[in-house]
Design a protein around this motif. Structure first.
Motif, mmCIF file in Angstrom:
data_model
loop_
_atom_site.group_PDB
_atom_site.id
_atom_site.type_symbol
_atom_site.label_atom_id
_atom_site.label_comp_id
_atom_site.label_asym_id
_atom_site.label_seq_id
_atom_site.Cartn_x
_atom_site.Cartn_y
_atom_site.Cartn_z
ATOM 1 N N SER A 42 0.732 -1.246 -0.040
ATOM 2 C CA SER A 42 0.042 -0.048 -0.171
ATOM 3 C C SER A 42 0.767 1.176 -0.037
ATOM 4 O O SER A 42 0.599 2.169 -0.691
ATOM 5 C CB SER A 42 -0.827 0.042 1.235
ATOM 6 O OG SER A 42 -1.751 -1.199 0.958
ATOM 7 N N VAL A 43 1.902 1.196 0.787
ATOM 8 C CA VAL A 43 2.998 2.276 0.813
ATOM 9 C C VAL A 43 3.347 2.632 -0.781
ATOM 10 O O VAL A 43 3.412 3.512 -1.116
ATOM 11 C CB VAL A 43 3.983 2.129 1.774
ATOM 12 C CG1 VAL A 43 5.042 3.194 1.780
ATOM 13 C CG2 VAL A 43 3.170 2.169 3.186
ATOM 14 N N PHE A 44 3.771 1.563 -1.147
ATOM 15 C CA PHE A 44 4.691 1.618 -2.300
ATOM 16 C C PHE A 44 3.791 1.725 -3.672
ATOM 17 O O PHE A 44 4.283 2.144 -4.758
ATOM 18 C CB PHE A 44 5.710 0.391 -2.664
ATOM 19 C CG PHE A 44 6.805 0.586 -1.892
ATOM 20 C CD1 PHE A 44 7.865 1.395 -2.122
ATOM 21 C CD2 PHE A 44 6.943 -0.237 -0.728
ATOM 22 C CE1 PHE A 44 9.085 1.574 -1.402
ATOM 23 C CE2 PHE A 44 8.277 -0.301 -0.004
ATOM 24 C CZ PHE A 44 9.088 0.626 -0.225
ATOM 25 N N PHE A 46 1.551 3.695 -4.590
ATOM 26 C CA PHE A 46 1.096 5.272 -5.065
ATOM 27 C C PHE A 46 2.420 5.967 -5.264
ATOM 28 O O PHE A 46 2.466 7.103 -5.780
ATOM 29 C CB PHE A 46 0.407 6.118 -3.978
ATOM 30 C CG PHE A 46 -0.810 5.226 -3.752
ATOM 31 C CD1 PHE A 46 -1.974 5.283 -4.759
ATOM 32 C CD2 PHE A 46 -1.344 4.609 -2.588
ATOM 33 C CE1 PHE A 46 -3.112 4.658 -4.521
ATOM 34 C CE2 PHE A 46 -2.417 3.783 -2.353
ATOM 35 C CZ PHE A 46 -3.487 3.948 -3.471
ATOM 36 N N HIS A 47 3.572 5.498 -5.264
ATOM 37 C CA HIS A 47 4.858 6.103 -5.565
ATOM 38 C C HIS A 47 5.542 5.206 -6.596
ATOM 39 O O HIS A 47 6.928 5.386 -6.703
ATOM 40 C CB HIS A 47 5.900 5.841 -4.238
ATOM 41 C CG HIS A 47 5.190 6.541 -3.050
ATOM 42 N ND1 HIS A 47 4.894 7.858 -2.971
ATOM 43 C CD2 HIS A 47 4.514 6.069 -1.702
ATOM 44 C CE1 HIS A 47 4.335 8.285 -1.965
ATOM 45 N NE2 HIS A 47 4.004 7.281 -1.259
ATOM 46 N N THR A 48 4.979 4.274 -7.216
ATOM 47 C CA THR A 48 5.544 3.707 -8.561
ATOM 48 C C THR A 48 4.814 3.517 -9.637
ATOM 49 O O THR A 48 3.622 4.109 -9.695
ATOM 50 C CB THR A 48 5.893 2.166 -8.155
ATOM 51 O OG1 THR A 48 4.448 1.294 -7.789
ATOM 52 C CG2 THR A 48 6.693 2.053 -6.715
ATOM 53 N N GLU A 49 5.334 3.151 -10.843
ATOM 54 C CA GLU A 49 4.381 3.216 -12.050
ATOM 55 C C GLU A 49 4.551 2.038 -12.727
ATOM 56 O O GLU A 49 5.348 0.912 -12.322
ATOM 57 C CB GLU A 49 5.056 4.258 -13.054
ATOM 58 C CG GLU A 49 4.826 5.628 -12.458
ATOM 59 C CD GLU A 49 5.480 6.647 -13.548
ATOM 60 O OE1 GLU A 49 5.684 6.364 -14.393
ATOM 61 O OE2 GLU A 49 5.341 7.934 -13.002
ATOM 62 N N HIS A 52 5.820 -2.146 -11.543
ATOM 63 C CA HIS A 52 5.834 -1.847 -10.071
ATOM 64 C C HIS A 52 4.371 -1.677 -9.472
ATOM 65 O O HIS A 52 4.163 -2.318 -8.406
ATOM 66 C CB HIS A 52 6.926 -1.137 -9.541
ATOM 67 C CG HIS A 52 8.185 -1.214 -9.788
ATOM 68 N ND1 HIS A 52 8.899 -0.909 -10.927
ATOM 69 C CD2 HIS A 52 8.939 -2.433 -9.155
ATOM 70 C CE1 HIS A 52 10.228 -1.291 -10.982
ATOM 71 N NE2 HIS A 52 10.190 -2.202 -10.008
ATOM 72 N N PHE A 53 3.587 -0.844 -9.960
ATOM 73 C CA PHE A 53 2.170 -0.868 -9.696
ATOM 74 C C PHE A 53 1.291 -1.914 -9.681
ATOM 75 O O PHE A 53 0.793 -2.388 -8.913
ATOM 76 C CB PHE A 53 1.652 0.446 -10.657
ATOM 77 C CG PHE A 53 0.153 0.545 -10.164
ATOM 78 C CD1 PHE A 53 -0.046 1.531 -9.263
ATOM 79 C CD2 PHE A 53 -0.715 -0.079 -11.092
ATOM 80 C CE1 PHE A 53 -1.476 1.651 -8.915
ATOM 81 C CE2 PHE A 53 -2.072 0.462 -10.891
ATOM 82 C CZ PHE A 53 -2.497 1.191 -9.718
#
Length: 175
Positions: A42-44, A46-49, A52-53
Motif C-alpha cells: 500500500s505504501v509503495f 502510490f509511489h511507483t508506475e 511495479h504498480f
C-alpha cells in the motif's frame, strides 16, 4: 510397547496441544505475511508506475484473500480443537491435515508456474499491457513461493507431530 492409561491420556492430550499450536501458528504466520504485504504494498503502490504498480496491486489483492483465509482457519481450528477429540478423530484429523498440506503444496507450485507463465507472456513483444502481465507474474511467483515454503515447513512439523503419537496409535489399534 505398553502404554498405561495415564500415559495414553498424556500422549493424546499432548498430540492435540501440539496440533492446535501448529494450526494456530500456521494461521498467524499467514496473517502476518498478509498484513505485512498489504502494508508495504500500500505504501509503495502510490509511489511507483507501470510494472511495479501492478506488482503491488496484485500483492494487495492476493493478501486480502490470504488474510481472510488466515482468519477463517484460525477460527475453525480453535473451534475444532477446543472440543474433546477421540483417538479415532485424532487419526482422522492428522490424515486430513496431511492430505490438505500436500494438496496446498501442489497448489503453491501451480501458483509459481502460473506466475512464470504470466511473466513470460508479458515479455512477448506483441502483448498489450505487458507491464500488467509482468508485474502480476512477479507477484504471483513471490506469493506462491512464500506459500510453498510455509506449507512445506508446516507439513514437516505435522509429520513430526504424527511420528510422536504414531507408536501410541499403533499400539491402540493392534492391541
Amino acid at each position: 510397547m505398553h502404554f498405561p492409561n495415564l500415559a495414553r491420556l498424556d500422549i493424546s492430550e499432548s498430540f492435540i496441544k501440539r496440533m492446535k499450536t501448529l494450526k494456530t501458528a500456521h494461521s498467524v504466520t499467514l496473517a502476518f505475511w498478509a498484513g505485512l504485504n498489504i502494508l508495504v504494498s500500500s505504501v509503495f503502490l502510490f509511489h511507483t508506475e507501470a510494472l511495479h504498480f501492478y506488482f503491488f496491486t496484485m500483492n494487495i489483492s492476493w493478501n486480502v484473500v490470504n488474510a481472510f483465509v488466515a482468519v477463517f482457519l484460525y477460527a475453525h481450528h480453535n473451534d475444532v480443537f477446543d472440543r474433546p477429540i477421540s483417538n479415532l478423530h485424532q487419526m482422522e484429523y492428522q490424515k486430513h491435515i496431511e492430505k490438505a498440506m500436500v494438496f496446498n503444496i501442489g497448489l503453491d507450485m501451480t501458483y509459481i508456474a502460473t506466475g512464470f507463465a504470466m511473466y513470460y507472456y508479458g515479455d512477448l513483444p506483441q502483448v498489450l499491457h505487458n507491464e500488467l502481465w509482468l508485474g502480476f507474474g512477479i507477484s504471483v511467483i513471490l506469493q506462491g513461493s512464500y506459500l510453498l515454503i510455509q506449507d512445506m515447513v508446516f507439513y514437516k512439523l505435522h509429520r513430526k507431530n504424527h511420528s510422536k503419537v504414531y507408536p501410541y496409535w499403533e499400539n491402540l489399534l493392534l492391541g
